[in-house]
Scaffold this motif. Structure first.
Motif, short mmCIF file in Angstrom:
data_model
loop_
_atom_site.label_atom_id
_atom_site.label_comp_id
_atom_site.label_asym_id
_atom_site.label_seq_id
_atom_site.Cartn_x
_atom_site.Cartn_y
_atom_site.Cartn_z
N PHE A 526 44.34 7.12 -34.85
CA PHE A 526 44.52 5.71 -34.50
C PHE A 526 43.62 4.83 -35.38
CE2 PHE A 526 45.16 8.30 -30.71
CZ PHE A 526 46.42 7.92 -30.32
N ALA A 527 44.19 3.76 -35.86
CA ALA A 527 43.44 2.76 -36.63
C ALA A 527 42.70 3.38 -37.82
CB ALA A 527 42.45 2.01 -35.73
N ASP A 528 43.21 4.46 -38.35
CA ASP A 528 42.65 5.15 -39.53
C ASP A 528 41.22 5.64 -39.34
OD1 ASP A 528 44.93 4.92 -41.07
OD2 ASP A 528 44.35 2.95 -41.87
N LYS A 529 40.70 5.55 -38.11
CA LYS A 529 39.32 6.00 -37.89
C LYS A 529 39.17 6.94 -36.72
CE LYS A 529 36.66 2.30 -40.05
NZ LYS A 529 35.52 1.36 -39.87
N HIS A 530 40.02 6.79 -35.72
CA HIS A 530 39.88 7.59 -34.50
C HIS A 530 40.91 8.72 -34.52
CE1 HIS A 530 37.34 4.37 -32.86
NE2 HIS A 530 38.24 3.53 -33.39
N GLU A 531 40.43 9.95 -34.53
CA GLU A 531 41.30 11.12 -34.55
C GLU A 531 41.10 11.92 -33.27
OE1 GLU A 531 42.80 14.56 -37.69
OE2 GLU A 531 41.10 13.25 -38.17
N VAL A 532 42.19 12.11 -32.54
CA VAL A 532 42.13 12.77 -31.24
C VAL A 532 43.07 13.97 -31.25
CG1 VAL A 532 42.49 12.52 -28.74
CG2 VAL A 532 41.59 10.60 -30.09
N THR A 588 39.21 17.35 -28.86
CA THR A 588 38.29 16.96 -29.93
C THR A 588 38.45 15.47 -30.22
OG1 THR A 588 39.83 17.39 -31.76
CG2 THR A 588 38.51 19.25 -30.97
N TYR A 589 37.38 14.89 -30.71
CA TYR A 589 37.41 13.48 -31.11
C TYR A 589 36.61 13.33 -32.40
CZ TYR A 589 36.27 8.51 -31.38
OH TYR A 589 36.11 7.23 -31.83
N GLY A 590 37.20 12.63 -33.37
CA GLY A 590 36.51 12.36 -34.62
C GLY A 590 36.56 10.89 -34.95
N PHE A 591 35.41 10.37 -35.41
CA PHE A 591 35.34 8.96 -35.77
C PHE A 591 35.01 8.83 -37.25
CE2 PHE A 591 32.73 5.12 -36.47
CZ PHE A 591 33.69 4.15 -36.17
N ASP A 592 35.92 8.20 -37.98
CA ASP A 592 35.70 7.86 -39.39
C ASP A 592 35.38 9.08 -40.23
OD1 ASP A 592 35.72 6.07 -41.46
OD2 ASP A 592 33.60 5.54 -41.25
N ASN A 593 35.86 10.24 -39.80
CA ASN A 593 35.62 11.49 -40.52
C ASN A 593 34.13 11.77 -40.74
OD1 ASN A 593 36.87 13.80 -41.56
ND2 ASN A 593 36.65 13.09 -43.67
N ARG A 594 33.30 11.23 -39.81
CA ARG A 594 31.85 11.41 -39.93
C ARG A 594 31.24 11.99 -38.67
NH1 ARG A 594 29.28 5.90 -41.80
NH2 ARG A 594 27.44 7.24 -41.89
N TYR A 595 31.72 11.56 -37.52
CA TYR A 595 31.16 12.01 -36.25
C TYR A 595 32.24 12.75 -35.47
CZ TYR A 595 27.78 8.45 -37.59
OH TYR A 595 26.87 7.70 -38.30
N PHE A 596 31.88 13.91 -34.94
CA PHE A 596 32.86 14.75 -34.27
C PHE A 596 32.30 15.28 -32.95
CE2 PHE A 596 33.47 15.11 -38.84
CZ PHE A 596 34.82 14.79 -38.97
N ALA A 597 33.19 15.42 -31.99
CA ALA A 597 32.82 16.01 -30.70
C ALA A 597 33.95 16.94 -30.27
CB ALA A 597 32.60 14.92 -29.65
N GLU A 598 33.58 18.04 -29.62
CA GLU A 598 34.58 19.01 -29.20
C GLU A 598 34.20 19.57 -27.83
OE1 GLU A 598 36.18 23.45 -30.51
OE2 GLU A 598 35.67 21.99 -32.07
N PHE A 599 35.22 19.71 -26.98
CA PHE A 599 35.03 20.30 -25.66
C PHE A 599 36.11 21.35 -25.47
CE2 PHE A 599 36.53 20.47 -21.25
CZ PHE A 599 35.38 20.92 -20.63
#
Length: 613
Positions: A526-532, A588-599
């Motif tokens: 989404f919006a080229d920054k939020h990857e879900v 998983t969630y990634g922001f701007d290909n810099r910050y990532f979180a995974e559950f």
């Protein structure tokens, strides 16, 4: 005379040159690791501009080289998946520490992870991936051996050099003592060798492999539950691709093998001489105290029927070999794709007639039935065969004195207390035979939901039909005793019927494994920054493994080679039935290909637990 002096001077010059060469060398040691200090096993270190000065790092990432003295050097250090690094080394430096960085060009590569795929750049856990080209660099017929030295933190140690064995190498991830979980094309495998009834790495055709991923830490392996406590090895095999015309590939190799070192044994005379010295050392100089009679050295070599001069290493072949051939046909269009392959592997050791034959096949079809609906059908298998005599040459070499007569001059085998190592070496006393068949049928339906971009559902069904049969057949071989007075031989009664009998044992094993799986995947940016991404999987597994062992120690005759009827034999068996149902999830969630979180999570229900436990 002049020729002798010239030869002597040339030899002296060579020795002087070698001495000067050694004086101009110095020892350079070092360590190669990744950016976190993890040792890289098998990294290649070469001194640029120098001929034949290169080495690889050991299991601790360390290396040592003899390099030119008083000279600034440049080391070229390379490792699979990492950028090659040039390191200058001054003449006064004796130890270096080198850190390699991951090749940035590979960060956007899509790799296989548990129940899906992900970009390397978005991984939050420790995962290493090997491509098919990496595996083919090591010419081994067994895939497990091709992993040796390829991945940091992955230890591979060969447990047997027996060329007929299908036993898996001992594999450890980050020092764990237990075997990692093996997953082939999304299907978990639990055996540690072919004898467990399940397909292992050593049963696969290396040319059918697309990639191998190693999940090292708990975060990466969590979706496989407690069975992945020692890590996970994910194997992805090749499939057909849209290429229009059919593509045919063939790869073959033939490798010779030679023993790097074999023990040296004393000949008959030196053995007897040391044997006599041992008597004196043990009992003293007085012959009346000797508990063992000494050997008359003058008789050695006079009569080969009394004293032999045997070296069992002479019965080994100088060369062994392995060969491997693989052919595949692949192709297709936008609607249908296919991949068909066949492989043949053969190994033969230094022992006569000891080896193994393996046949692999694979047939895969991907078809687009409707817009967004794809069906995949796979039929894969491995068939392994060997029939070998006993092969205890090294053990026998240590057990028998070189003075023992193994074969008399008339061709009869000698009886050495009812035994003779040549029976096994020449394949006269029976055989060990193994037939293994692994067959897997798998079907997958995938559907991309048209009204919600990035959402896919799938259903998978897999059936394993495996069989493993082992036969041990032993028959007596007449051995003879020599009479030095008459110069004749007579049969040793202990080596013929009724004191020696024909025996046979057979083990039949069958394994049926059924896996049913339903899953839903979601991936969107989404919006080229939020990857879900999201994943939910439910699977059910039904596992049955049973075997039956029969033995007859008193067969009526050598032929036919069947276990027959017996009133004194033995029969035993066992059957294991297990069921497991699992729910797996990951987000998983990634922001701007810099910050990532995974559950991720997993919940298992198994018949190993009592109800309510």
């Amino acid at each position: 005379m002049n020729r002798f002096i010239l030869t002597f001077l040339m030899a002296l010059t060579t020795l002087t040159s070698l001495a000067q060469t050694e004086e101009n060398k110095r020892l350079l040691t070092g360590f190669v690791g990744d950016t976190e200090g993890e040792p890289l096993i098998g990294a290649y270190v070469i001194v640029k501009g120098e001929v034949f000065i290169a080495t690889t790092t050991d299991v601790e990432g360390k290396f040592s080289l003899q390099v030119p003295k008083s000279k600034t050097l440049q080391l070229s250090v390379s490792y699979v998946g990492y950028a090659t690094k040039l390191v200058p080394v001054a003449s006064d430096v004796s130890d270096v520490k080198i850190k390699l960085e991951v090749d940035a060009s590979e960060m956007d590569e899509v790799v296989v992870i548990g129940y899906g795929t992900a970009k390397k750049s978005s991984l939050t856990s420790s995962i290493e991936t090997l491509k098919a080209t990496d595996l083919q660099k090591i010419p081994s017929m067994n895939l497990d051996q091709s992993l040796q030295g390829q991945v940091a933190g992955l230890g591979v140690s060969i447990t047997t050099a027996d060329p007929s064995s299908a036993k898996e190498s001992r594999i450890s991830v980050r020092g764990n003592t237990g075997n990692p979980l093996l997953v082939i094309d999304g299907i978990p495998r639990f055996g540690s060798s072919g004898n467990d009834g399940e397909m292992r790495l050593s049963d696969l055709n290396p040319d059918d492999i697309e990639s191998v991923s190693i999940l090292k830490d708990a975060a990466a392996a969590a979706v496989y539950g407690v069975r992945a406590a020692n890590g996970v090895i994910l194997v992805q095999t090749k499939r057909g691709k849209t290429s229009g015309r059919a593509k045919v590939n063939y790869r073959g190799q033939f490798n010779f093998e030679e023993a790097t070192n074999l023990p040296n044994f004393l000949d008959a005379y030196d053995y007897a001489r040391l044997f006599n010295k041992a008597i004196i050392s043990t009992y003293g100089e007085n012959p009346e105290n000797w508990g063992v009679a000494p050997i008359d050295l003058s008789l050695i070599g006079t009569d080969p029927n009394i004293y032999g001069n045997e070296n069992l290493m002479d019965h080994l072949s100088k060369w062994g070999h392995t060969q491997q051939h693989s052919v595949s046909i692949s192709g297709g269009n936008s609607a249908i794709r296919y991949y068909v392959s066949g492989g043949y592997s053969e190994s033969k050791g230094l022992y006569s007639n000891v080896g193994r034959n393996r046949y692999n096949y694979s047939a895969k079809l991907d078809a687009d039935l409707l817009p967004g609906l794809t069906m995949s059908i796979d039929l894969t298998g491995s068939i392994s065969r060997y029939k070998n005599p006993s092969y205890l040459t090294l053990d026998a070499a240590y057990a028998y004195s070189p003075l023992e007569v193994l074969r008399y001059t008339n061709g009869n085998l000698a009886s050495i207390e009812g035994a003779n190592p040549l029976i096994d070496l020449e394949g006269k006393g029976g055989y060990s035979k193994n037939n293994t068949d692994f067959h897997t049928l798998s079907a997958v339906l995938r559907y991309d939901i048209p009204f919600l971009k990035g959402l896919q559902v799938y259903a998978r069904g897999t059936v394993d039909m495996n069989h493993n049969n082992t036969t041990e057949f032993n028959k007596p071989v007449p051995l003879y005793i020599y009479n030095p007075v008459t110069g004749t031989t007579s049969i040793d009664s202990k080596t013929v019927y009724p004191k020696a009998t024909i025996s046979m044992s057979e083990r039949f094993q069958s394994l049926n494994n059924k896996l049913i799986e339903f899953g839903i995947n979601y991936s969107e940016k989404f919006a080229d920054k939020h990857e879900v991404t999201g994943l939910a999987v439910f699977n059910y597994q039904d596992y049955t493994n049973k075997y039956l062992v029969g033995r007859n120690d008193n067969l009526p005759g050598e032929y036919p080679e069947i276990i027959g009827n017996t009133s004194s034999g033995s029969l035993s068996g066992s059957e294991y039935i297990g069921e497991r149902a699992s729910i797996i999830g990951r987000a998983t969630y990634g922001f701007d290909n810099r910050y990532f979180a995974e559950f991720s999570f997993r919940s298992d229900g198994s018949t190993r637990f009592a109800p309510g436990k």
